[in-house]
Motif scaffolding. Structure first.
Motif, short mmCIF file in Angstrom:
data_model
loop_
_atom_site.label_atom_id
_atom_site.label_comp_id
_atom_site.label_asym_id
_atom_site.label_seq_id
_atom_site.Cartn_x
_atom_site.Cartn_y
_atom_site.Cartn_z
N LYS A 142 19.30 26.32 -3.10
CA LYS A 142 19.73 26.59 -4.48
C LYS A 142 20.98 27.48 -4.49
O LYS A 142 21.92 27.24 -5.26
CB LYS A 142 18.61 27.29 -5.26
CG LYS A 142 17.51 26.36 -5.73
CD LYS A 142 16.50 27.15 -6.57
CE LYS A 142 15.38 26.25 -7.06
NZ LYS A 142 14.40 27.01 -7.89
N SER A 157 12.04 30.10 -7.87
CA SER A 157 12.81 31.11 -8.62
C SER A 157 14.29 30.73 -8.72
O SER A 157 14.86 30.17 -7.79
CB SER A 157 12.67 32.47 -7.96
OG SER A 157 11.34 32.93 -7.99
N LEU A 174 15.06 28.14 -1.66
CA LEU A 174 15.91 29.17 -2.28
C LEU A 174 17.30 29.16 -1.68
O LEU A 174 18.30 29.29 -2.39
CB LEU A 174 15.27 30.55 -2.10
CG LEU A 174 14.07 30.89 -2.98
CD1 LEU A 174 13.53 32.27 -2.63
CD2 LEU A 174 14.45 30.83 -4.45
N THR A 232 11.84 30.31 3.05
CA THR A 232 11.93 29.51 1.83
C THR A 232 13.28 28.79 1.78
O THR A 232 14.20 29.22 1.06
CB THR A 232 11.77 30.41 0.58
OG1 THR A 232 10.71 31.35 0.79
CG2 THR A 232 11.45 29.58 -0.65
N ARG A 284 9.43 30.12 -4.32
CA ARG A 284 10.35 29.04 -3.95
C ARG A 284 11.02 28.39 -5.16
O ARG A 284 12.06 27.74 -5.03
CB ARG A 284 9.61 27.99 -3.14
CG ARG A 284 8.56 27.20 -3.92
CD ARG A 284 7.86 26.19 -3.04
NE ARG A 284 7.14 26.83 -1.96
CZ ARG A 284 6.60 26.17 -0.95
NH1 ARG A 284 6.72 24.85 -0.88
NH2 ARG A 284 5.94 26.81 0.00
#
Length: 206
Positions: free
Chosen positions: A86, A59, A83, A80, A57
């Motif tokens: 992001k 990354s 992610l 997740t 999560r």
């Protein structure tokens, strides 16, 4: 092999003998990250059953090459949301895909129930999560030819288009031949461009 070539030519990262690649991440593998030699020779159909993953999560996926099954990626994004958020913060203009064409091609076996035929639908769901302004999907002309079982006809291109509609996109489908766009061969292709309404984008279609 494709991932190794992409990493070298596009990202400038050599994977061979590199026990800690920075720009290349595996979605799933049977081998640890340090065992790059076996990862590069791993059967991709078995890799998805592995327990090792380079992604969590926290990354940062920006500028990274992800190697693995698109359905593993879809499952990861569904589980997740961190992610997904992001990625969405980068306000993606375009994502593109060229799904496997073997079962759509008129030169192939034309297997309607081949699992590869569902990959465009998985891509549509990923696009629905990421919400780019535009989506581009390319495939062979054969995707427009129906699969016929008894008297029933199944149009794969139509089902793919509907999948994008269900994710909030407006699809535009066309057949183009690459020979008119600088490619020295007769290469007709199915092109789907899908866009999200009300975004500030310009679409120009020849």
């Amino acid at each position: 092999m494709a991932g190794e070539t992409f990493a070298f030519n596009i990202l400038g990262e050599t994977l061979e003998n590199n026990i800690n690649p920075k720009k290349t991440l595996w979605l799933k593998s049977q081998f640890k990250k340090e065992d790059i030699a076996n990862r590069l020779r791993e059967n991709p159909f078995i890799a998805s059953e592995g327990k090792h993953s380079d992604i969590n999560r926290n990354s940062n996926l920006k500028g990274k090459l992800l190697i693995g099954d698109i359905n593993i990626l879809l499952d990861l994004l569904n589980k997740t949301p961190q992610l997904v958020n992001k990625i969405k913060k980068d306000d993606i203009d375009l994502i593109s895909v060229g799904p496997p064409c073997q079962s759509f091609s008129l030169a192939g076996l034309r297997e309607r129930d081949n699992h590869k035929n569902t990959l465009p639908l998985s891509f549509a769901q990923i696009a629905g999560l990421i919400k780019p302004k535009t989506v581009l999907l390319e495939n062979v002309k054969g995707i427009t030819s129906p699969f016929t079982e008894k008297k029933n006809k199944y149009y794969a291109w139509l089902e793919v288009s509907k999948a994008f509609v269900l994710e909030g996109f407006v699809p535009v489908c066309m057949l183009l031949n690459s020979k008119y766009f600088g490619v020295p061969q007769n290469r007709p292709r199915f092109i789907l461009i899908a866009y999200t309404p009300f975004n500030d984008i310009n679409i120009f279609v020849l």
